[in-house]
Design an enzyme around this catalytic site. Structure first.
Site, PDB file in Angstrom:
ATOM      1  N   ARG A 194    -121.166   9.132 -19.778  1.00  0.00           N
ATOM      2  CA  ARG A 194    -120.992   8.029 -20.503  1.00  0.00           C
ATOM      3  C   ARG A 194    -119.858   7.235 -19.417  1.00  0.00           C
ATOM      4  O   ARG A 194    -118.745   6.734 -19.661  1.00  0.00           O
ATOM      5  CB  ARG A 194    -120.268   8.027 -21.542  1.00  0.00           C
ATOM      6  CG  ARG A 194    -120.314   6.603 -22.722  1.00  0.00           C
ATOM      7  CD  ARG A 194    -119.479   6.923 -23.574  1.00  0.00           C
ATOM      8  NE  ARG A 194    -119.589   5.559 -24.641  1.00  0.00           N
ATOM      9  CZ  ARG A 194    -118.760   5.269 -25.456  1.00  0.00           C
ATOM     10  NH1 ARG A 194    -117.497   5.634 -25.387  1.00  0.00           N
ATOM     11  NH2 ARG A 194    -118.993   3.918 -26.286  1.00  0.00           N
ATOM     12  N   ASP A 224    -110.631   9.985 -29.865  1.00  0.00           N
ATOM     13  CA  ASP A 224    -111.918  10.236 -29.438  1.00  0.00           C
ATOM     14  C   ASP A 224    -112.232  11.239 -28.380  1.00  0.00           C
ATOM     15  O   ASP A 224    -111.112  11.094 -27.479  1.00  0.00           O
ATOM     16  CB  ASP A 224    -112.548   8.775 -29.251  1.00  0.00           C
ATOM     17  CG  ASP A 224    -114.246   8.929 -29.523  1.00  0.00           C
ATOM     18  OD1 ASP A 224    -114.812   9.856 -29.820  1.00  0.00           O
ATOM     19  OD2 ASP A 224    -114.955   7.672 -29.634  1.00  0.00           O
ATOM     20  N   ASN A 227    -115.571  11.704 -25.832  1.00  0.00           N
ATOM     21  CA  ASN A 227    -116.829  11.636 -25.580  1.00  0.00           C
ATOM     22  C   ASN A 227    -117.611  12.310 -24.567  1.00  0.00           C
ATOM     23  O   ASN A 227    -118.991  12.028 -24.357  1.00  0.00           O
ATOM     24  CB  ASN A 227    -117.305  10.061 -25.647  1.00  0.00           C
ATOM     25  CG  ASN A 227    -117.039   9.253 -26.760  1.00  0.00           C
ATOM     26  OD1 ASN A 227    -117.606   9.495 -27.755  1.00  0.00           O
ATOM     27  ND2 ASN A 227    -115.973   8.409 -26.952  1.00  0.00           N
ATOM     28  N   ASP A 241    -121.719   9.551 -35.823  1.00  0.00           N
ATOM     29  CA  ASP A 241    -121.951   8.211 -35.409  1.00  0.00           C
ATOM     30  C   ASP A 241    -123.259   7.536 -36.138  1.00  0.00           C
ATOM     31  O   ASP A 241    -123.476   6.378 -36.274  1.00  0.00           O
ATOM     32  CB  ASP A 241    -122.240   8.005 -33.903  1.00  0.00           C
ATOM     33  CG  ASP A 241    -121.060   7.867 -33.040  1.00  0.00           C
ATOM     34  OD1 ASP A 241    -119.983   7.595 -33.692  1.00  0.00           O
ATOM     35  OD2 ASP A 241    -121.143   8.082 -31.817  1.00  0.00           O
TER      36      ASP A 241
HETATM   37  C1  DGJ Z   1    -117.537   7.270 -30.256  1.00  0.00           C
HETATM   38  C2  DGJ Z   1    -117.329   7.127 -31.442  1.00  0.00           C
HETATM   39  O1  DGJ Z   1    -118.043   8.074 -32.341  1.00  0.00           O
HETATM   40  C3  DGJ Z   1    -117.497   5.778 -32.024  1.00  0.00           C
HETATM   41  O2  DGJ Z   1    -117.261   5.845 -33.181  1.00  0.00           O
HETATM   42  C4  DGJ Z   1    -116.776   4.775 -31.426  1.00  0.00           C
HETATM   43  O3  DGJ Z   1    -115.387   5.034 -31.359  1.00  0.00           O
HETATM   44  C5  DGJ Z   1    -117.231   4.933 -29.614  1.00  0.00           C
HETATM   45  N1  DGJ Z   1    -116.994   6.242 -29.314  1.00  0.00           N
HETATM   46  C6  DGJ Z   1    -116.205   3.860 -28.980  1.00  0.00           C
HETATM   47  O4  DGJ Z   1    -116.331   3.971 -27.606  1.00  0.00           O
END
Ligand code: DGJ
Length: 712
Positions: free
Chosen positions: A424, A459, A461, A529
């Site tokens: 990402r 978060d 990611n 998500d």
């Molecule tokens: C991943 C999260 O799971 C989403 O809910 C959201 O916050 C996005 N990141 C934002 O970049």
């Protein structure tokens, strides 16, 4: 005299409340029996080494004979089980020979804990094992401390798990929860055949869980039967091995994953593992759910908010993605207030340079292009509406396109001469570094100090890659992931201490990092998500097997992954089985949609106490039934809420001829008490509702109902 009595009273107050004598030592000081409400765990010393004798039904305590295996299985001698500890001594010797030295029964946080110290027979290695009994939840918790007691030379630790148990010889099935992004916690059941089944994470991400259930083969009754269960309390890489020997017991051993990891124990230093929880119940899967739900809710969740009812949330992510600005946020907040929301959360996109996911992470100051007045003036307007304000952050990450990365390209995990693997468009900050910790702490301290923020969505990611820390001493380089986790926990804990009123939500691209260690530091989890209500029913069914509803945030959004166009009412009903949130662009809602939302949120406020604090019962699983029924019963059994979701026109063997779905037997009510069901005629005894049950008057696919059962 008065003074003496006063001092005595003061002294009595300082004695921790012991959970009454659940650990017994044999008179020879070489055997121990540990009780929980239903189980017994027994150990004794044989050939100088501590062995595990039995783990099972409490009444079978006396009838045990041969030990099943070592309490601390090590690499050394014959390899008869999966080692918990593997080391290399400075002279190259790789085998360990432990001998029992001493034991103590100590008190930790009000719980009796057996502490046994063993030493290597020759080398300066001390191994202390801890077992705490948490009797009311049928749990024991294990962890291990290893110490280099020598004066010269490092002891290289190649593997160190948290705890091992052996189950008596039998045929078993394992249920665990696996997943990928969008499809978290999918239950998997498999036979444990001779060999090893390993569950593990290697990149800090898990859309499944380290929680597991082991049952005798063929036993599927959800409400009764033996289950051994457990979970690793760790958010870094974890591993659990289920090892079945051809004609012997099954061993379960788990903890931190030492894949590509080693620790060098310097003379005089020690290391303590994370904890692993094991449980034993004879109440089937429901017993597991009730023990875990109660334990997490009553003992694990951060104390500051443990007892508090969770607010109704609005989150802007699905409405805006990165396209946030003051005017639109205020418009969203205005409508959120109208429909009954209590906490307004701005998601990603608010900070410097964050126009999309290719820039900005790491620069934790407000984007003045989007918010020329800063955040606080907007927050004040939101507060004036009567809403609290929350904000999204992703502390552990950086975009190469950021001021932070341009200033400190060496602050990310990386190996020299190797590609930096982005995910990402971002890299992972090396939180094992103290300067990185300080930067993050100061950035978020400032953010929280200068703005009236009452909720943080934290978060994460990207999966871990390139775990290099080139400037660290060579013999510490493979321990970086351990240090990272320690510092991550320290960061959350320090911020929570500084800002005790703030709620914290744990998120990792949905449910990519949900575990008991996170649950002890965060108030909630963002479960997935995937907000499609049909998929969500499956995800929530599994989640609620392992975690309390008060930790499960669930938003109503426009997402419709299977193009089924389920009604808004259905979406709300799905999200109301946890902590309700809304994620639509509600400024575009029609009056009808707003009215539905208003009614549903008002209804949620009436029932949320029982949902968030009651005992969950999973009456009908969505897997294989085309409908799902969940029940929550409050503490004094005076109120119960039943959620019914239909996934098909004629679910669960309902025929088009009769259009009658099988009656569902409720659980957890008082048999002799009379109850009414809102929306249905009649008065029913608890006994009737639990034995004969009720036929739910619901027809058609994507229809749902919430039934409130009230004591008369
Ligand atoms: C991943 C999260 O799971 C989403 O809910 C959201 O916050 C996005 N990141 C934002 O970049």
């Amino acid at each position: 005299m008065k003074r003496i009595l006063f001092i005595l009273a003061l002294w009595l107050l300082t004695i921790p409340v012991f959970s009454q004598n659940v650990i017994h030592a044999g008179s020879d000081g070489k055997s121990w029996t540990i009780f929980t409400r239903s189980a017994v765990y027994q150990l004794r010393v044989e050939n100088d080494e501590v062995r595990m004798v039995n783990y099972g039904n409490k009444t079978l305590a006396e009838k045990t004979s041969r030990p099943l295996g070592a309490e601390i299985p090590v690499r050394g001698g014959y390899v008869t089980s999966a080692p918990l500890l593997e080391v290399i001594f400075p002279d190259g010797v790789r085998d360990i020979e432990l001998t029992c030295q001493m034991y103590e029964i100590i008190n930790i946080d009000g719980y009796e804990t057996l502490k046994i110290t063993q030493n290597d027979k020759y080398y300066p290695l001390e191994v202390i094992s801890y077992i705490t009994s948490i009797p009311e939840y049928d749990l024991i918790e294990k962890w291990v401390e290893v110490r280099n007691t020598g004066r010269r030379g490092n002891i290289k630790v190649e593997n160190l798990l948290s705890g091992s148990v052996f189950l008596p010889k039998d045929a078993y099935e394992l249920t665990h929860y696996a997943g990928v992004w969008g499809y978290e916690f999918t239950p998997q059941t498999t036979k444990l055949t001779p060999g090893t089944k390993t569950l593990q994470t290697k990149d800090f991400k898990s859309y499944g869980s380290s929680s597991f259930l082991v049952r005798p083969e063929g036993e599927t009754d959800p409400y009764s039967g033996k289950v051994w269960f457990g979970s690793v309390k760790y958010s870094g890489n974890w591993r659990i091995d289920f090892e079945k020997s051809f004609n012997g017991p099954v061993q379960i051993v788990g903890g931190m994953n030492f894949w590509d990891q080693e620790l060098n124990l310097k003379p005089g230093s020690s290391f303590t593992t994370p904890h692993i929880v094991f449980g034993y119940t004879e109440q089937g899967t429901e017993g597991v759910t009730h023990n875990l739900t109660s334990y997490i809710r009553e003992k694990l969740l951060p104390p500051a908010h443990r007892e508090k009812i969770r607010p109704v949330l609005y989150n802007s992510w699905y409405a805006t993605t990165f396209n946030v600005n003051e005017e639109h946020q205020l418009a969203l907040a205005q409508t959120a207030k109208e429909i009954g929301v209590e906490m307004f959360v701005i998601d990603d996109g608010w900070f410097k340079g964050r126009v999309n996911d290719r820039a900005g992470l790491g620069d934790w100051t407000v984007d003045t292009n989007k918010f020329p007045n800063g955040l606080q003036p907007m927050i004040e307007k939101i507060n004036a509406l009567g809403l609290d304000f929350g904000i999204w952050i992703e502390p552990e990450m950086v975009n190469p396109n950021s001021d932070l990365y341009r200033a400190h390209p060496d602050w990310v995990f990386h190996f020299p001469n190797r590609q930096r693997h982005e995910g990402r468009n971002q890299l992972i900050l090396n939180l094992a570094r103290e300067d990185v910790w300080q930067y993050l702490y100061q950035s978020f301290y400032k953010l929280l100090k200068e703005n009236n923020i009452k909720f943080i969505k934290w978060d994460m990611n990207k999966a871990m890659a390139d775990p290099g820390f080139p400037s660290a001493p060579l013999d510490e380089q493979r321990a970086v992931r351990i240090k990272y986790m320690e510092n991550l926990y320290r960061l959350v804990e320090t911020l929570r201490k500084d800002f005790p009123d703030v709620w914290f939500e744990n998120c990792s691209s949905g449910g990519g990092r949900i575990d008991m260690a996170m649950n002890s530091r965060f108030d909630f989890n963002w479960t997935s998500d995937n907000t499609d209500p049909v998929d969500r029913i499956f995800i929530q069914d599994s989640y609620l097997t392992l975690f309390p509803a008060s930790t499960m945030i669930s938003w109503v959004t426009h997402e419709d992954w299977h193009r089924q166009n389920p009604p808004l009412e259905f979406k709300f009903d799905v999200c109301m089985a946890g902590v309700l949130g809304v994620g639509y662009d509600i400024t575009k809602w029609s009056d009808t949609e707003k009215d539905i939302a208003k009614t549903k949120i008002a209804r949620y406020k009436e029932i949320r106490h029982t949902v968030q604090t009651g005992m969950p019962y999973r009456l009908v699983s969505p897997y294989g039934n085309n409908r799902s029924i969940l029940q929550f019963v409050n503490k004094d059994q005076s109120e119960s809420i039943v959620f019914v979701y239909h996934l098909a026109e004629y679910p669960n063997n309902m025929t088009s001829g009769t259009q009658r779905s099988p009656a569902v037997q409720l659980r957890g009510l008082l048999p002799g008490t009379q109850y009414t069901i809102e929306g249905l005629e009649g008065v029913y005894s608890g006994d009737y509702l639990m034995k004969t049950g009720i036929e739910i008057p619901l027809r058609g696919s994507f229809k749902s109902g919430i039934y409130r059962i009230i004591k008369q």
